[in-house]
Write a protein that holds these residues in place. Structure first.
Motif, PDB file in Angstrom:
ATOM      1  N   LEU A 556       0.839  -1.190   0.000  1.00 26.93           N
ATOM      2  CA  LEU A 556       0.000   0.000   0.000  1.00 26.93           C
ATOM      3  C   LEU A 556       0.872   1.237   0.000  1.00 26.93           C
ATOM      4  N   GLY A 557       0.573   2.165  -0.878  1.00 28.04           N
ATOM      5  CA  GLY A 557       1.249   3.450  -0.917  1.00 28.04           C
ATOM      6  C   GLY A 557       0.257   4.568  -0.653  1.00 28.04           C
ATOM      7  N   MET A 558       0.739   5.664  -0.116  1.00 31.94           N
ATOM      8  CA  MET A 558      -0.125   6.798   0.204  1.00 31.94           C
ATOM      9  C   MET A 558       0.630   8.085  -0.059  1.00 31.94           C
ATOM     10  N   VAL A 559      -0.054   9.076  -0.602  1.00 33.13           N
ATOM     11  CA  VAL A 559       0.574  10.343  -0.960  1.00 33.13           C
ATOM     12  C   VAL A 559      -0.084  11.476  -0.183  1.00 33.13           C
ATOM     13  N   LEU A 560       0.756  12.292   0.467  1.00 34.74           N
ATOM     14  CA  LEU A 560       0.322  13.550   1.064  1.00 34.74           C
ATOM     15  C   LEU A 560       1.128  14.662   0.418  1.00 34.74           C
ATOM     16  N   THR A 561       0.463  15.726   0.040  1.00 27.65           N
ATOM     17  CA  THR A 561       1.143  16.840  -0.619  1.00 27.65           C
ATOM     18  C   THR A 561       1.503  17.907   0.402  1.00 27.65           C
ATOM     19  N   ARG A 562       2.710  18.427   0.286  1.00 28.04           N
ATOM     20  CA  ARG A 562       3.150  19.494   1.190  1.00 28.04           C
ATOM     21  C   ARG A 562       2.174  20.668   1.084  1.00 28.04           C
ATOM     22  N   GLY A 563       1.776  21.186   2.237  1.00 22.86           N
ATOM     23  CA  GLY A 563       0.801  22.269   2.257  1.00 22.86           C
ATOM     24  C   GLY A 563      -0.559  21.724   2.634  1.00 22.86           C
ATOM     25  N   HIS A 564      -1.408  21.488   1.630  1.00 23.60           N
ATOM     26  CA  HIS A 564      -2.781  21.072   1.910  1.00 23.60           C
ATOM     27  C   HIS A 564      -2.872  19.653   2.458  1.00 23.60           C
ATOM     28  N   GLY A 565      -1.860  18.846   2.264  1.00 22.45           N
ATOM     29  CA  GLY A 565      -1.939  17.476   2.761  1.00 22.45           C
ATOM     30  C   GLY A 565      -1.289  17.275   4.115  1.00 22.45           C
ATOM     31  N   GLU A 566      -0.630  18.319   4.646  1.00 21.77           N
ATOM     32  CA  GLU A 566       0.115  18.155   5.893  1.00 21.77           C
ATOM     33  C   GLU A 566      -0.759  18.292   7.137  1.00 21.77           C
ATOM     34  N   TYR A 567      -1.857  19.012   7.011  1.00 24.21           N
ATOM     35  CA  TYR A 567      -2.697  19.288   8.181  1.00 24.21           C
ATOM     36  C   TYR A 567      -4.150  18.961   7.875  1.00 24.21           C
ATOM     37  N   ILE A 568      -4.891  18.659   8.907  1.00 26.73           N
ATOM     38  CA  ILE A 568      -6.314  18.419   8.766  1.00 26.73           C
ATOM     39  C   ILE A 568      -7.061  19.413   9.652  1.00 26.73           C
ATOM     40  N   PHE A 569      -8.145  19.919   9.110  1.00 31.43           N
ATOM     41  CA  PHE A 569      -8.938  20.970   9.720  1.00 31.43           C
ATOM     42  C   PHE A 569     -10.088  20.313  10.473  1.00 31.43           C
ATOM     43  N   ILE A 570     -10.172  20.521  11.793  1.00 30.74           N
ATOM     44  CA  ILE A 570     -11.175  19.830  12.602  1.00 30.74           C
ATOM     45  C   ILE A 570     -12.058  20.856  13.311  1.00 30.74           C
ATOM     46  N   GLY A 571     -13.372  20.767  13.084  1.00 30.67           N
ATOM     47  CA  GLY A 571     -14.335  21.637  13.755  1.00 30.67           C
ATOM     48  C   GLY A 571     -15.402  20.808  14.435  1.00 30.67           C
ATOM     49  N   ASN A 572     -16.233  21.457  15.227  1.00 30.72           N
ATOM     50  CA  ASN A 572     -17.244  20.705  15.970  1.00 30.72           C
ATOM     51  C   ASN A 572     -18.481  21.570  16.164  1.00 30.72           C
ATOM     52  N   VAL A 573     -19.658  21.011  15.874  1.00 35.18           N
ATOM     53  CA  VAL A 573     -20.938  21.664  16.111  1.00 35.18           C
ATOM     54  C   VAL A 573     -21.891  20.609  16.666  1.00 35.18           C
ATOM     55  N   SER A 574     -23.026  21.047  17.137  1.00 34.36           N
ATOM     56  CA  SER A 574     -23.996  20.092  17.664  1.00 34.36           C
ATOM     57  C   SER A 574     -24.642  19.317  16.530  1.00 34.36           C
ATOM     58  N   VAL A 575     -25.043  18.077  16.826  1.00 29.87           N
ATOM     59  CA  VAL A 575     -25.681  17.247  15.813  1.00 29.87           C
ATOM     60  C   VAL A 575     -26.974  17.892  15.330  1.00 29.87           C
ATOM     61  N   ARG A 576     -27.723  18.446  16.246  1.00 27.49           N
ATOM     62  CA  ARG A 576     -29.011  19.058  15.874  1.00 27.49           C
ATOM     63  C   ARG A 576     -28.822  20.214  14.913  1.00 27.49           C
ATOM     64  N   GLU A 577     -27.869  21.087  15.219  1.00 28.91           N
ATOM     65  CA  GLU A 577     -27.627  22.247  14.371  1.00 28.91           C
ATOM     66  C   GLU A 577     -27.059  21.827  13.018  1.00 28.91           C
ATOM     67  N   GLY A 578     -26.105  20.902  13.078  1.00 27.84           N
ATOM     68  CA  GLY A 578     -25.488  20.469  11.829  1.00 27.84           C
ATOM     69  C   GLY A 578     -26.463  19.739  10.930  1.00 27.84           C
ATOM     70  N   LEU A 579     -27.290  18.888  11.509  1.00 31.81           N
ATOM     71  CA  LEU A 579     -28.248  18.129  10.716  1.00 31.81           C
ATOM     72  C   LEU A 579     -29.285  19.039  10.083  1.00 31.81           C
ATOM     73  N   ASN A 580     -29.666  20.075  10.804  1.00 35.20           N
ATOM     74  CA  ASN A 580     -30.634  21.030  10.259  1.00 35.20           C
ATOM     75  C   ASN A 580     -30.109  21.676   8.982  1.00 35.20           C
ATOM     76  N   ASP A 581     -28.845  22.092   9.001  1.00 38.74           N
ATOM     77  CA  ASP A 581     -28.265  22.721   7.810  1.00 38.74           C
ATOM     78  C   ASP A 581     -27.931  21.706   6.733  1.00 38.74           C
ATOM     79  N   LEU A 582     -27.562  20.490   7.144  1.00 39.72           N
ATOM     80  CA  LEU A 582     -27.197  19.466   6.166  1.00 39.72           C
ATOM     81  C   LEU A 582     -28.394  19.048   5.310  1.00 39.72           C
ATOM     82  N   MET A 583     -29.590  19.082   5.874  1.00 43.05           N
ATOM     83  CA  MET A 583     -30.770  18.596   5.164  1.00 43.05           C
ATOM     84  C   MET A 583     -31.457  19.680   4.348  1.00 43.05           C
ATOM     85  N   GLN A 584     -30.838  20.842   4.229  1.00 42.05           N
ATOM     86  CA  GLN A 584     -31.436  21.910   3.427  1.00 42.05           C
ATOM     87  C   GLN A 584     -31.381  21.556   1.936  1.00 42.05           C
TER      88      GLN A 584
END
Length: 918
Positions: A556-584
C-alpha cells in the motif's frame, strides 16, 4: 458555486430559501488544526485492508475444507444420474412448456450488491464450457460431490456480507458459482469461459514456472500441423502469468528465437510479452529438416541459469529422428530438475514412442494432438503434473491475483481474487497427486480502496496498491478502459501497468523497488501532476508513505502533498444544528464517499448516503457503521457555509439552474479524486480568481469562478473567428509530460512491451490556436481524428504542456504567416489567471509546431527486467511423486470401475465432439 474543505464534502448551490447568517468566527474557538502523521496513517489503512482481505481468506479456507471432505466420502459412480442447475439452461422450457433437461425453475432477482445482476443468493449453479460434455460421468460426480459447498457459500455470505462471488473451479472443467446466475453465451451461442484457464485457477494449482516452448518448423510441419502447433503455443502462453518466465524457440536446420531480442534469456510472462509472442508465432514459416538437438541444448542452458522452482521444456513436434539421450545425460540427469512435456502434432503416430520416451524419462507428460479441438485439454495436462508435489504434500497455499475485469459477472469493475487449491485426501491417490480443483472469491478493488478515504489525504492526496511484480492493482491515475466508438473496452494491457509508468517522476524507481520488496518507509518527490486529462500541469511536492499488507503480495502506498496534505482541519458543532443545515435543499454530499457503510446489512443497501447519515444521526438506524470523524466534519461544514446561500440569493437576480449533472465526473467529488476545479483552486494564490472551463466544448458559455495554479486561458473579443500562429516563447514555457497508458494507431508489433516512446507528432494532431467571439482560448493539444478501420493499440507517449509565466504581465510580438506579419499584444488581467489578447486584422492560418521526436531503443526496453518478487512458496519436487504417469498408454494398473469410467467418458466425449463439429 461550491464550498468545502479537505476533510469533508458539502456541495452548496443557490436556491430561493433564506436562513439566518452564522459567521465562521462564532465557531472559530472550536476549530483545531492537526498535523497528519503519514507513517501512522498508512499503517492504519494497511491494517484495515489486511483485516478485510483476511476475512476473504477465511471464507476460502472454509470452502476448501468442505470440498475436500465431500470428496473424501464420495465414491465415484460411473453410472451416476444427477440433474443439476446448468447456468446456460435454467428457466428454459421446451415447446410444450416443460423445463428442459438440466434446466428447471431457478428463481432470480436483481441485487444491487452484485452489480444489479439477476442472481439467486440461496443457491449456486453450474457453468460448463461448450467443449466439455455436461453429462460426462466425471462432471456429474464432481457436481454431485460439490453440492456440499452450497451451505458453505450461504454461511460465508452471512458471516461476511461484503463478500461477492464465491466459486469452485473443477479440474474436470465445470464451474460452480455463487450466487447462481443465468450464463449468457457469446454471439455464436458458444461459452468459451473455462475456469481452468483463469489466472486464479492456474496460480493456485501450480508454483511459479520457467517455461521454454520449443516448436518444430521443419518442412513436414506445413499446413494443418503448423496451425495446430501455433494454437498449442498460444494455449500454453495463456496458462502463464506475471509470476512466470518464458521464451519461445523454433527449430529446423538451425535454432531460431521467435524474438531475437530475447536470445539466451527468459522474459516475464506478463500480458504484453505473451501477446508479443503470439504475434511473432503467427509469422512462423516451415522449411528445412527438423533437428531438435541444438534447440534442446539451448533450452537447457537458459534454464540452468534460471530459478530453482518449476522448470519445463514444452516440445511441440510431428516427430523426432535424433537420439536425445546424450542431451539429457549432459543437462538433466539424474536429478531431472527440468521436466519435458511433449506434444505430438498430427494424425501420424510413427514417432509416438520416441516422443513419449522423452517425456516419461524427464518427469513430464506426453500427449497426442491430432486436431485443433484436442489442444485445450491436452495442454491443461501439464498443470496437473506440475501440481503433483504440492498436492502430495497438501500445501494449501493461498494466492492473490493481479487486477482483472470480471467477465463472469459481465462488469468492467476491477477485481482481485483470492484462491486456494483443493486436493484429494484419499490414500490410494496420494502418489498420483490428484488436484480436484480450486476455490476462490473475488474482491472488488473499489471496495478495498474505500478503506483509505480521500478526505483524510487532502486535496491532492491519494492511496494506491501494487503487486509483488510492481504492477498497479489500484491507483487513481490507472486508466484501464478506452473508448472504441460508443463502447468502453479494456485496454489490452490494462492489468500490467507498472508502478513506474504511473508514478513516472520516480525516475530511479526507488519507490517501486521498495514497495515490490515489501518494505515500509517514506520518500519525497517533486512531481508534475496533470489534470484535465493531461491538458494542464501542477507542480507539487509529494511525500510518499508505503508499507506491505501482510499475508498478501500487495503493498500500500499513500501520498500527502506538502501544504494542503500536511494538516487536517477539525471543527465541531452540535448534531441538531449540523443536521438542520445538512438537510437543506441547497446542500448535497458526495454520493461516492462512504459516510456510512450501507453494504453490510442487506436492508441498508437501498439507502443513499444522505439517507443513511440522516437515519444514523437521528437514531433511527443505530446499527449502521458510520465514519464519526467524517460526519463531524460534514456537519461542521454544513453550519459554517449556511450563510453563503442567503448571500448568493441577495446577489442573484435570477434563480440558478442545474449546475452540474451526475455524469460530469471530472467536476464532482468521487471516491477516486477531488474535482479539477477544486484541486486547481487550492494551489492558486489567496485573493485571486481562477476562471476555468469545465467542458471540453470551449464554445459553451459555462465557467467556474474559483482560484487555481499556473494555467493559460486567453480572453478574446474579436469580430470574427480567426486562426493564428503565436510565438509561444514570449509568455509561456514548455513542460514535457509522459503517458505510458496511451492508445495510438500503430502498426507492426507495437502492442508488445516494446512500445516505443512516441512524440506528440506520432500520436496527436495539434489543434490550431483558434479563437472566436466570446470564446476562451487555452493552449492545449487534441487527439488525432481516428479514421474508420483504425485499430488502437497501447503505446507510450511524450507530450507538451504549456505553462504561463506569471512574472510576465504584458508582452507583444509579431505573427508571421507567409508574406504577412501582424502584431499581437497580451496583458495579464489582475488578480486572475486570464490574459487579454488583442490581434489586429489577422487572416493567416497556421498550426503550432509542437513536435519533439524522442525514440527509444526497442530491444533495450523489451529486455529490461525490473525488480520483482516471486511468491516465496515453491513446490517443484516430492519423493513420493509417481512420475510413471506420463501420458499415453502409461504402465499403470487401473481398477475395472475406473477403466469403465474412462471408456464411457471417451464415447460420450466423442459423441459431444461430433455434435459440436457437425
Amino acid at each position: 458555486v461550491f464550498a468545502c474543505h479537505m476533510s469533508s464534502v458539502i456541495l452548496r448551490h443557490h436556491s430561493n430559501s433564506f436562513r439566518n447568517f452564522r459567521k465562521y468566527k462564532d465557531i472559530e474557538p472550536t476549530v483545531k488544526m492537526e498535523e497528519v502523521d503519514g507513517e501512522e496513517l498508512v499503517k492504519k489503512f494497511a491494517e484495515e485492508m489486511e483485516g478485510m482481505l483476511g476475512r476473504k481468506m477465511k471464507s476460502v479456507k472454509r470452502l476448501a475444507e468442505a470440498a475436500e471432505d465431500a470428496d473424501l466420502y464420495h465414491e465415484f459412480n460411473a453410472t451416476l444420474e444427477f440433474d443439476y442447475y446448468n447456468s446456460m439452461l435454467i428457466n428454459s422450457v421446451d415447446k410444450d412448456g416443460n423445463s428442459i433437461e438440466l434446466g428447471g425453475e431457478f428463481p432470480l432477482e436483481e441485487n444491487e450488491h452484485f452489480n444489479k445482476l439477476q442472481v439467486n443468493t440461496l443457491q449456486s449453479d453450474i457453468q460448463v464450457p461448450t467443449n466439455v460434455y455436461n453429462k460426462d460421468p466425471g462432471i456429474l460426480n464432481g457436481v454431485y460431490m460439490s453440492e456440499a459447498l452450497n451451505d458453505v457459500f450461504v454461511d460465508n455470505f452471512q458471516k461476511d456480507p461484503t463478500l461477492t462471488w464465491q466459486y469452485f473451479g473443477s479440474a474436470t472443467g465445470f464451474f460452480r458459482l455463487y450466487p447462481g446466475i443465468a450464463w449468457t453465451p457469446d454471439e455464436n451461442g458458444v461459452v468459451t469461459f473455462d475456469c481452468r484457464n483463469r489466472n486464479w485457477y492456474i496460480q493456485a494449482a501450480t508454483s511459479p514456472k520457467d517455461i521454454i516452448i520449443v516448436v518444430d518448423v521443419s518442412g513436414s510441419m506445413k499446413g494443418l500441423r503448423l496451425t495446430i502447433a501455433k494454437h498449442t503455443i498460444n494455449t500454453i502462453l495463456d496458462t502463464l502469468g506475471e509470476n512466470d518466465f518464458v521464451n519461445v524457440i523454433a527449430y529446423s536446420d538451425y535454432v531460431q528465437y521467435v524474438e531475437p531480442c530475447f536470445k539466451g534469456t527468459l522474459v516475464q510472462a506478463d500480458l504484453d510479452n505473451r501477446e508479443h509472442f503470439k504475434l511473432l508465432v503467427e509469422e512462423l514459416q516451415v522449411k528445412g529438416e527438423g533437428k531438435v538437438k541444438k534447440a534442446m541444448k539451448e533450452s537447457f542452458k537458459i534454464l540452468n541459469e534460471g530459478s530453482l522452482c518449476n522448470q519445463a521444456i514444452m516440445l511441440i513436434t510431428d516427430g523426432a529422428m535424433e537420439d536425445y539421450e546424450e542431451v539429457f545425460q549432459e543437462f538433466n540427469w539424474p536429478e531431472r530438475r527440468v521436466r519435458v512435456f511433449t506434444y505430438l502434432i498430427g494424425r501420424e503416430v510413427t514417432f509416438a514412442d520416441t516422443v513419449k520416451w522423452i517425456a516419461c524419462n524427464n518427469k513430464g507428460y506426453y500427449t497426442h494432438v491430432s486436431t485443433l479441438a484436442d489442444v485445450q485439454e491436452n495442454v491443461m495436462e501439464y498443470l496437473h503434473v506440475l501440481s503433483r508435489p504440492m498436492v502430495i504434500n497438501h500445501d494449501h497455499d493461498i494466492i492473490w491475483t493481479e487486477a482483472y475485469m470480471d467477465s463472469a459477472a459481465q462488469s468492467l469493475l476491477l477485481m482481485t481474487s483470492v484462491a486456494m487449491p483443493v486436493f484429494s485426501k484419499k490414500k490410494e491417490t496420494l502418489s498420483h497427486g490428484i488436484l480436484l480443483g480450486v476455490v476462490g472469491t473475488d474482491v472488488p478493488l473499489r471496495e478495498l480502496m474505500r478503506l483509505a478515504p480521500r478526505y483524510k489525504l487532502g486535496v491532492h492526496g491519494y492511496a494506491f496498491l501494487n503487486t509483488n511484480n510492481g504492477y498497479i492493482l489500484a491507483h487513481p491515475a490507472l486508466r484501464p478502459l478506452y473508448k472504441e466508438g460508443k463502447k468502453l473496452k479494456p485496454k489490452p494491457n490494462y492489468n500490467s501497468v507498472d508502478l513506474a509508468e504511473v508514478e513516472w517522476e520516480d525516475t530511479d524507481e526507488t519507490l517501486r523497488t521498495a514497495m515490490v520488496k515489501g518494505e515500509t518507509g517514506t520518500l519525497s518527490l517533486d512531481v508534475r501532476a496533470t489534470v484535465e486529462k493531461g491538458r494542464r500541469v501542477m507542480f507539487l511536492k509529494n511525500d510518499y508513505f508505503y508499507t506491505t499488507i501482510n499475508e498478501t503480495p500487495f503493498s500500500l502506498g499513500m501520498v500527502l502533498t506538502r501544504g494542503h496534505g500536511e494538516y487536517i482541519f477539525i471543527g465541531n458543532v452540535s448534531v441538531r444544528e449540523g443536521l438542520n443545515d445538512l438537510m437543506q435543499p441547497d446542500v448535497s454530499i458526495a454520493n461516492e464517499w462512504t459516510y456510512c457503510e450501507t453494504d453490510i446489512d442487506p436492508h441498508h443497501r437501498k439507502l443513499t448516503q444522505l439517507q443513511a447519515v440522516f437515519r444514523y444521526l437521528t437514531g433511527k438506524e443505530p446499527d449502521l457503521e458510520c465514519d464519526e470523524e467524517l460526519l463531524r466534519q460534514t456537519l461542521f461544514d454544513a453550519v459554517v457555509t449556511a450563510p453563503m446561500e442567503a448571500y448568493w440569493t441577495a446577489l442573484m437576480l435570477n434563480p440558478s439552474g442545474k449546475f452540474l449533472s451526475p455524469s460530469d465526473k471530472e467536476n464532482i467529488f468521487t471516491m477516486d479524486h477531488f474535482p479539477v476545479w477544486y484541486r486547481r483552486a487550492a494551489e492558486y494564490p489567496a485573493g485571486k480568481f481562477l476562471y476555468y472551463i469545465p467542458k471540453e466544448d470551449t464554445r459553451g458559455r459555462d465557467y467556474f469562478l474559483s482560484a487555481p495554479p499556473h494555467t493559460v486561458v486567453i480572453v478574446l473579443i474579436l469580430r470574427k473567428p480567426v486562426s493564428v500562429r503565436l510565438s509561444l516563447c514570449v509568455c509561456v514555457f514548455r513542460v514535457s509530460l509522459y503517458d505510458y497508458q496511451a492508445m495510438c494507431k500503430m502498426g507492426g508489433h507495437s502492442a508488445s512491451s516494446a512500445r516505443p516512446l512516441l512524440s506528440v507528432c506520432d500520436w496527436l494532431s495539434i489543434t490550431h490556436v483558434s479563437v472566436s467571439d466570446g470564446d476562451w482560448l487555452s493552449l492545449s493539444s487534441a487527439s488525432a481524428q481516428k479514421k474508420k478501420g483504425d485499430i488502437l493499440q497501447p503505446c507510450d507517449t511524450e507530450y507538451p504542456s504549456f505553462v504561463y509565466e506569471p512574472s510576465i504581465k504584458e508582452t507583444n510580438s509579431l505573427i508571421k504567416c507567409g508574406r504577412c506579419q501582424k502584431m499581437f499584444v497580451t496583458q495579464a488581467v489582475p488578480d486572475s489567471n486570464l490574459l487579454m489578447l488583442v490581434i489586429l486584422f489577422v487572416t493567416c492560418v497556421g498550426a503550432l509546431d509542437l513536435c519533439v521526436h524522442n525514440a527509444s531503443v526497442k530491444c533495450d526496453r523489451m529486455k529490461s527486467q525490473k525488480v520483482r518478487r516471486r511468491p516465496e512458496s515453491c513446490h517443484a519436487y516430492h519423493p513420493q511423486e509417481n512420475a510413471k504417469e506420463c501420458g499415453g498408454a502409461s504402465q499403470i494398473y487401473l481398477s475395472v470401475s475406473l477403466f469403465l469410467t474412462c471408456l464411457t467418458a471417451s464415447f460420450t466425449c466423442l459423441k459431444a465432439s461430433t455434435l459440436v463439429f457437425r
